[in-house]
Design an enzyme around this catalytic site. Structure first.
Site, PDB file in Angstrom:
ATOM      1  CG  PHE A  37      39.341  25.488  86.329  1.00 20.71           C
ATOM      2  CD1 PHE A  37      39.245  24.533  85.337  1.00 20.71           C
ATOM      3  CD2 PHE A  37      40.440  25.464  87.171  1.00 20.71           C
ATOM      4  CE1 PHE A  37      40.215  23.566  85.184  1.00 20.71           C
ATOM      5  CE2 PHE A  37      41.418  24.506  87.025  1.00 20.71           C
ATOM      6  CZ  PHE A  37      41.302  23.555  86.034  1.00 20.71           C
ATOM      7  NE  ARG A  38      40.303  27.259  91.186  1.00 20.89           N
ATOM      8  CZ  ARG A  38      40.925  27.514  90.042  1.00 20.89           C
ATOM      9  NH1 ARG A  38      40.279  28.116  89.055  1.00 20.89           N
ATOM     10  NH2 ARG A  38      42.183  27.181  89.864  1.00 20.89           N
ATOM     11  CG  ASP A 106      34.027  30.635  75.651  1.00 23.11           C
ATOM     12  OD1 ASP A 106      34.486  31.568  74.972  1.00 23.11           O
ATOM     13  OD2 ASP A 106      33.734  30.766  76.861  1.00 23.11           O
ATOM     14  CG  HIS A 121      44.658  28.428  78.125  1.00 23.33           C
ATOM     15  ND1 HIS A 121      44.045  28.626  79.335  1.00 23.33           N
ATOM     16  CD2 HIS A 121      45.962  28.744  78.328  1.00 23.33           C
ATOM     17  CE1 HIS A 121      44.929  29.046  80.235  1.00 23.33           C
ATOM     18  NE2 HIS A 121      46.098  29.133  79.642  1.00 23.33           N
ATOM     19  CB  CYS A 129      46.151  16.798  62.549  1.00 22.46           C
ATOM     20  SG  CYS A 129      47.229  15.360  62.346  1.00 22.46           S
ATOM     21  CB  CYS A 132      49.531  16.749  58.952  1.00 23.23           C
ATOM     22  SG  CYS A 132      47.730  16.956  58.967  1.00 23.23           S
ATOM     23  CB  CYS A 154      44.368  13.652  61.031  1.00 20.26           C
ATOM     24  SG  CYS A 154      44.605  14.897  59.752  1.00 20.26           S
TER      25      CYS A 154
END
Ligand code: NAD
Ligand code: ZN
Length: 249
Positions: A37-38, A106, A121, A129, A132, A154
């Site tokens: 992230f950093r 990942d 996450h 979608c 749906c 979608c």
């Protein structure tokens, strides 16, 4: 205590553990070439993230989102699991850990062979979608967006298609989070690997594990706000440290 002595201790705790859990973050994937992230230069450091409500409300924000995500995709499309992912997968295979709770998107744990993976996450290797709930492999959508620069819809219902990841401002999948909390409370050993522990609720899991009696080991190059609670901290490279713990068992 030297790192070698600490690793021997951790290996001993592992041998005695009955319900160990690994909690991983972006740091376990840097040795696969995916910036955390950093890290300077990583796609995360270059752009302002698109918040979930912006994505819902604005076609312009959806376009910006697909631009950023298509660029980020290049960072990990070709990435392969590294020594750290393989050690974690072997620990699950041999019954040493119950599974992995990960903040990563990942899928490198699964590629290394881990089967019990709780993705807090979500995953950037699929599209989902919002209307749906259909899910798709992400690759064709990225390729199409890069070719025609049009935000994909979608294919099932024409609805809004987004990576199957949790955006800023989007709620985490409750069933996954509850399972991660349960594993943490039932754990007798929690190994945090490659997370700055700055993002909640992931950062709360080691605190919960500790409060319910687990031993806590943190393997991370930089200090974390939870280090003072840990029974051991190791600051070396994740691939090396996990390999050495495995060798000491
Ligand atoms: P973070 O980037 O906040 O922290 C990563 C930590 O790993 C750092 O503290 C760093 O010191 C450590 N680290 C990096 N490489 C290391 C190495 N080789 N050896 C030892 N330590 C190393 O990561 P986070 O806590 O997971 O939070 C980042 C957020 O961004 C998460 O929400 C995650 O979903 C997302 N993210 C995911 C990926 C991915 O899927 N690979 C990559 C970047 C960001
Ligand atoms: Zn749909």
């Amino acid at each position: 205590m030297t790192d070698a002595e600490t690793m021997t201790r951790v290996a001993r705790w592992f041998s005695a553990a009955r319900s160990a859990v690994a909690l991983t973050g972006a740091g376990i994937s840097t040795e696969s070439g995916i910036p955390d992230f950093r890290s300077p230069g990583g796609v995360w450091s270059k752009y302002r993230p698109v918040y979930f409500d912006e994505f819902l409300q604005s076609a312009e924000a959806r376009h910006e989102y697909w631009c950023q995500k298509s660029e980020a995709h290049r960072e990990f499309a070709a990435a392969r699991p590294n020594a750290g992912h393989h050690v974690v997968a072997e620990w699950e295979e041999s019954g040493r850990i119950r599974g992995v709770v990960t903040q990563n998107i990942d899928e490198l744990h699964q590629q290394a062979g881990s089967r019990r993976v709780l993705e807090l996450h979500g995953t950037a290797r699929r599209a989902a979608c919002l209307d749906c709930s259909a899910r798709f492999d992400i690759e064709p959508f990225i390729a199409k967006f890069l070719a025609d620069n049009l935000v994909p819809d979608c294919p099932e219902c024409g609805g809004r298609l987004k990576h199957a990841t949790i955006s800023f401002g989007q709620t985490l999948p409750m069933n996954v989070l509850m399972e991660a909390v349960r594993w943490s409370c039932e754990a007798d050993l929690m190994l945090v690997v490659g997370s700055s522990l700055m993002v909640t609720p992931a950062a709360d899991l080691p605190r919960e594990a500790k409060a319910y009696g687990a031993r806590l080991v943190i393997i991370n190059r930089d200090a974390t706000p939870v280090d003072s609670l840990a029974d051991a901290t190791l600051r070396g490279s994740i691939g090396d440290v996990l390999g050495q713990i495995a060798a000491a068992m």
